[in-house]
Design an enzyme around this catalytic site. Structure first.
Site: not given
Length: 231
Positions: A86, A195, A197
């Site tokens: 991002c 994302h 994560e």
């Protein structure tokens, strides 16, 4: 143990999430501060999401000049694996480690959704644990997520197999050719807007085949780099 640095800029939001993903993959997460002029011997680096320096001027534009980025650019050019997520992707384009640029979403609104991606390249340091053509689901949240580049650059990315991820089902921000993530020519530097994560642990990720919040498709980003580092 493999040591993966996670950079924090003023305004970074997802550094702790990225560090947790690193640990869940089996590596040691090493905190790197934007003012550091030393990478402390890490084996790879993650530039996490957020709004570095408040996204003043342009998303990622000021971060390019942070002391730590000088070290990262030099190390990446020598082959250090670097993942930009991002805002981290925006920083990589501003630092010219990846081509193109990120601008406001075409609808001019912040978007937050579970996003399906197709895996277009499994030969990078961050994607070798995926299958070519596999569809994965990871969260997406951005307002400057529209990837743009001139037609020549887009053709080069396509022709060289450097489009790593592409949006499926819907293009959430107007990115050219549905591009969600790209790599450099060597495959050690990867940037993407979604994302991974946030999709590494059951109970906290997107909905998956096993039920609500069971999606862990993002974890293989971090296991991939461990396997790449050991050959």
């Amino acid at each position: 143990m493999t040591r993966i640095g996670v950079v924090t800029f003023p305004g970074t939001l997802d550094d702790r999430d990225a560090a947790r993903a690193v640990r869940l993959a089996g590596a040691e997460a090493v905190a790197l501060w934007h003012g550091d002029a030393d990478l402390h011997g890490v084996d790879a680096v993650v530039l996490p999401g957020g709004f570095s320096y408040g996204d003043y001027l342009r998303a990622g534009a000021i971060s390019r000049f942070a002391p730590v980025m000088g070290e990262i650019v030099d190390a990446a050019n020598r082959g250090l694996p670097v993942l930009g997520i991002c805002n981290g992707f925006q920083v990589l384009t501003e630092a010219h480690l990846l081509p193109g640029s990120m601008i406001k979403n075409d609808h001019l609104h912040f978007v937050c959704r579970e996003q399906v991606l197709s895996v277009e390249n499994v030969d990078t340091a961050w994607t070798r644990d995926y299958t070519l053509g596999e569809r994965i689901t990871v969260p997406l949240k951005n307002q400057d997520g529209q990837y743009v580049a001139d037609e020549r650059t887009l053709d080069e990315l396509e022709g060289e197999g450097r489009v790593v991820f592409r949006y499926q089902d819907v293009n959430p921000n107007g990115s050219r050719r549905g591009i969600a993530g790209i790599s450099n020519a060597a495959g050690n530097v990867v940037g993407l807007m979604p994302h991974p994560e946030h999709a590494v642990e059951p109970g906290f990720g997107p909905d998956g085949a096993k039920g609500p919040r069971t999606g862990t498709d993002g974890l293989r980003f971090f296991t991939s780099v461990l396997h790449a580092l050991v050959g």
